[in-house]
Motif scaffolding. Structure first.
Motif, PDB file in Angstrom:
ATOM      1  N   HIS A 166      -1.749   0.091   4.349  1.00 53.53           N
ATOM      2  CA  HIS A 166      -2.006   1.436   3.806  1.00 53.53           C
ATOM      3  C   HIS A 166      -2.669   1.315   2.431  1.00 53.53           C
ATOM      4  CE1 HIS A 166       2.436   1.427   2.134  1.00 53.53           C
ATOM      5  NE2 HIS A 166       1.758   0.366   1.794  1.00 53.53           N
ATOM      6  N   SER A 168      -1.724   2.790  -0.130  1.00 58.60           N
ATOM      7  CA  SER A 168      -0.730   2.955  -1.202  1.00 58.60           C
ATOM      8  C   SER A 168      -0.705   1.725  -2.109  1.00 58.60           C
ATOM      9  CB  SER A 168       0.663   3.189  -0.607  1.00 58.60           C
ATOM     10  OG  SER A 168       0.641   4.302   0.256  1.00 58.60           O
ATOM     11  N   GLN A 171      -2.284   2.263  -5.414  1.00 64.80           N
ATOM     12  CA  GLN A 171      -1.433   2.930  -6.418  1.00 64.80           C
ATOM     13  C   GLN A 171      -0.848   1.893  -7.371  1.00 64.80           C
ATOM     14  OE1 GLN A 171       2.006   5.198  -5.366  1.00 64.80           O
ATOM     15  NE2 GLN A 171       1.045   6.120  -3.561  1.00 64.80           N
ATOM     16  N   ARG A 192      -3.672  -2.283  10.997  1.00 64.30           N
ATOM     17  CA  ARG A 192      -2.335  -2.373  11.595  1.00 64.30           C
ATOM     18  C   ARG A 192      -2.431  -2.995  12.970  1.00 64.30           C
ATOM     19  NH1 ARG A 192       0.664   3.278   9.835  1.00 64.30           N
ATOM     20  NH2 ARG A 192      -0.041   3.082   7.687  1.00 64.30           N
ATOM     21  N   GLN A 206      -7.989   5.443   5.141  1.00 62.83           N
ATOM     22  CA  GLN A 206      -7.095   6.398   4.489  1.00 62.83           C
ATOM     23  C   GLN A 206      -7.676   6.811   3.135  1.00 62.83           C
ATOM     24  OE1 GLN A 206      -3.299   4.330   4.097  1.00 62.83           O
ATOM     25  NE2 GLN A 206      -2.547   5.264   5.991  1.00 62.83           N
ATOM     26  N   GLU A 208      -5.789   7.831  -0.456  1.00 68.27           N
ATOM     27  CA  GLU A 208      -4.519   7.944  -1.154  1.00 68.27           C
ATOM     28  C   GLU A 208      -4.768   8.740  -2.428  1.00 68.27           C
ATOM     29  OE1 GLU A 208      -2.019   6.165   0.135  1.00 68.27           O
ATOM     30  OE2 GLU A 208      -0.512   6.386  -1.416  1.00 68.27           O
ATOM     31  N   PHE A 246       9.619   8.338   2.942  1.00 69.62           N
ATOM     32  CA  PHE A 246       8.785   7.164   2.645  1.00 69.62           C
ATOM     33  C   PHE A 246       9.507   6.396   1.555  1.00 69.62           C
ATOM     34  CE2 PHE A 246       5.792  10.527   3.939  1.00 69.62           C
ATOM     35  CZ  PHE A 246       5.183   9.903   5.038  1.00 69.62           C
ATOM     36  N   PHE A 248       8.497   4.885  -0.981  1.00 66.73           N
ATOM     37  CA  PHE A 248       7.911   4.950  -2.330  1.00 66.73           C
ATOM     38  C   PHE A 248       7.909   6.340  -2.936  1.00 66.73           C
ATOM     39  CE2 PHE A 248       4.236   6.110   0.208  1.00 66.73           C
ATOM     40  CZ  PHE A 248       4.360   5.284   1.323  1.00 66.73           C
ATOM     41  N   THR A 249       8.386   7.347  -2.195  1.00 63.93           N
ATOM     42  CA  THR A 249       8.462   8.704  -2.765  1.00 63.93           C
ATOM     43  C   THR A 249       9.855   9.283  -2.530  1.00 63.93           C
ATOM     44  OG1 THR A 249       7.371   9.398  -0.716  1.00 63.93           O
ATOM     45  CG2 THR A 249       6.041   9.436  -2.720  1.00 63.93           C
ATOM     46  N   GLY A 280       1.030  12.561   4.426  1.00 61.06           N
ATOM     47  CA  GLY A 280       2.353  12.310   3.885  1.00 61.06           C
ATOM     48  C   GLY A 280       2.272  12.400   2.367  1.00 61.06           C
ATOM     49  N   CYS A 281       3.378  12.821   1.732  1.00 58.94           N
ATOM     50  CA  CYS A 281       3.317  12.982   0.273  1.00 58.94           C
ATOM     51  C   CYS A 281       4.713  12.967  -0.321  1.00 58.94           C
ATOM     52  CB  CYS A 281       2.628  14.298  -0.085  1.00 58.94           C
ATOM     53  SG  CYS A 281       3.476  15.753   0.571  1.00 58.94           S
ATOM     54  N   GLY A 282       4.797  13.060  -1.641  1.00 56.59           N
ATOM     55  CA  GLY A 282       6.103  13.124  -2.290  1.00 56.59           C
ATOM     56  C   GLY A 282       5.993  12.814  -3.771  1.00 56.59           C
ATOM     57  N   ALA A 303       2.303  11.566  -5.161  1.00 52.15           N
ATOM     58  CA  ALA A 303       1.338  10.767  -4.397  1.00 52.15           C
ATOM     59  C   ALA A 303       1.186  11.409  -3.026  1.00 52.15           C
ATOM     60  CB  ALA A 303       1.830   9.332  -4.264  1.00 52.15           C
ATOM     61  N   PHE A 304       0.074  11.142  -2.417  1.00 51.04           N
ATOM     62  CA  PHE A 304      -0.125  11.605  -1.032  1.00 51.04           C
ATOM     63  C   PHE A 304      -1.087  10.649  -0.344  1.00 51.04           C
ATOM     64  CE2 PHE A 304      -2.903  13.925  -3.957  1.00 51.04           C
ATOM     65  CZ  PHE A 304      -4.165  13.654  -3.438  1.00 51.04           C
ATOM     66  N   GLY A 305      -1.031  10.621   0.979  1.00 52.74           N
ATOM     67  CA  GLY A 305      -1.918   9.724   1.720  1.00 52.74           C
ATOM     68  C   GLY A 305      -2.270  10.350   3.060  1.00 52.74           C
TER      69      GLY A 305
HETATM   70  N1  DAH Z   1       1.232   5.192   3.033  1.00 53.42           N
HETATM   71  C1  DAH Z   1       1.638   6.170   4.034  1.00 53.42           C
HETATM   72  C2  DAH Z   1       1.158   5.717   5.404  1.00 53.42           C
HETATM   73  O1  DAH Z   1       0.323   4.897   5.496  1.00 53.42           O
HETATM   74  C3  DAH Z   1       1.068   7.509   3.727  1.00 53.42           C
HETATM   75  C4  DAH Z   1       1.671   8.107   2.502  1.00 53.42           C
HETATM   76  C5  DAH Z   1       2.819   8.846   2.577  1.00 53.42           C
HETATM   77  C6  DAH Z   1       1.109   7.900   1.260  1.00 53.42           C
HETATM   78  C7  DAH Z   1       3.396   9.417   1.473  1.00 53.42           C
HETATM   79  C8  DAH Z   1       1.677   8.465   0.130  1.00 53.42           C
HETATM   80  C9  DAH Z   1       2.826   9.231   0.254  1.00 53.42           C
HETATM   81  O2  DAH Z   1       1.168   8.297  -1.093  1.00 53.42           O
HETATM   82  O3  DAH Z   1       3.380   9.775  -0.870  1.00 53.42           O
HETATM   83  O4  DAH Z   1       1.641   6.215   6.388  1.00 53.42           O
END
Ligand code: DAH
Length: 339
Positions: A166, A168, A171, A192, A206, A208, A246, A248-249, A280-282, A303-305
């Motif tokens: 990912h 992320s 980040q 993956r 992706q 991010e 997740f 990380f969030t 996804g986010c948080g 963060a979000f992705g």
């Molecule tokens: N890294 C996650 C994925 O690959 C996506 C993601 C979810 C990124 C939540 C984020 C986050 O920054 O806060 O499925």
């Protein structure tokens, strides 16, 4: 008769042509049905047996020569035609087919643009990564299933070298190097170990997003995501956030956008629900901030992705993810002029 053949040969040798019409006239005079050669073959029947051999040979030689000469003259005109094409500077140019941007590039650029308008810059990181940037610094416990060989392509074990699963990971790289405030997005390719199908691929893309500053709240995140969705899918779009997990969030959420195909009424793209899951986010987990050298008592962030393929599939009505990677020009040409 041999004299006549000789005269015809001389006539041919000195023949010139100022235009294609002259070549045609020569052809008619010599090798058409009623031309000189046909007449000679006709007269040949009356030639005495002793002379047949010599006369026959002479007629055949004349015929070969006539064909060669006429072809040569004709070719000289055809070649001249080609030269004219190149030397006529007033001719309109050949139509050039315009190339098309790849649909993934179109969507990626659009996302970069939308976030650019509210002050997010773009950063990139490496696709070949280590465990720290992809997992450990993002608060993945050592036994987390995402580290499993099932999902991750490892290039080397202990120390681990792997393809990032990912974006992320970027980040972490940015937070390690940049003191807050941070307001960036990170587009890129991820890998993956998945079975390839219409819905999944072993490589995809992706984007991010990361914002770190003082007093950042979940409400800020929600507002930015609503602005983004309306820019991308139209101003009537609505969003909803569902609680999720997740590492990380904390708290984490998944975001759905109202289905832009049916306007939320329910169709086969949104499977009748009226909603499409797109990211996804948080709020960045305080552990992650600490791992990256940022004081979680002073700073917070979100963060979000999101997956670019998924968004491109929804935007352009593409039903098979494999089309993005096959480079079939019949598929790619459809995006000519889109952006
Ligand atoms: N890294 C996650 C994925 O690959 C996506 C993601 C979810 C990124 C939540 C984020 C986050 O920054 O806060 O499925």
């Amino acid at each position: 008769m041999l004299n006549k053949i000789k005269e015809l040969r001389q006539e041919l040798e000195s023949a010139t042509a100022a235009a294609l019409d002259d070549v045609e006239a020569l052809r008619l005079r010599f090798i058409s049905k009623k031309g000189q050669l046909s007449q000679l073959f006709e007269e040949f029947k009356t030639v005495s047996p002793e002379q047949k051999r010599a006369v026959g040979q002479a007629i055949n030689e004349l015929k070969t020569f006539a064909l060669e000469k006429i072809n040569l003259l004709r070719e000289s005109f055809e070649n001249r035609g080609e030269q004219d094409v190149h030397s006529d500077l007033t001719r309109p140019s050949e139509p050039l087919r315009l190339g098309a941007r790849h649909p993934l590039s179109i969507v990626r650029n659009e996302i970069i643009d939308i976030f650019g308008h509210i002050g997010f810059n773009v950063a990139e990181g490496p696709e070949i990564e280590d465990d720290w940037h992809v997992f450990s610094a993002l608060n993945f416990p050592p036994e987390h299933p995402a580290r499993d060989m099932q999902d991750t392509f490892f290039i080397q074990r202990s120390p681990d070298v792997l393809l990032r699963t990912h974006t992320s990971s970027v980040q972490v790289r940015v937070m390690e190097k940049t003191p807050p405030p941070i307001r960036s997005i990170f587009p890129g390719r991820v890998y993956r170990n998945e079975a390839i199908s219409a819905r999944a691929h072993c490589l995809f893309h992706q984007v991010e997003g990361l914002l770190i500053d003082e007093n950042v709240s979940f409400a800020d995140l929600k507002q930015v995501l609503l602005y983004f969705s309306r820019e991308l899918f139209g101003e009537k779009s609505e969003i909803r956030l569902r609680p999720s997990y997740f590492p990380f969030t904390e708290p984490s959420a998944e975001m759905d956008v109202s289905c832009s195909i049916c306007g939320g009424k329910g169709c086969n793209i949104c499977k009748g629900t009226g909603w499409l899951e797109i990211l996804g986010c948080g709020m960045v987990d305080p552990n992650v901030l600490t791992f990256c050298g940022i004081d979680p008592k002073k700073y917070t962030g979100y963060a979000f992705g999101m997956g670019i393929e998924r968004i491109a599939m929804l935007k352009f009505g593409i039903s098979d993810i494999r089309l993005f990677f096959e480079n079939d020009v019949r598929f790619l040409r459809q995006f000519s002029g889109v952006a």
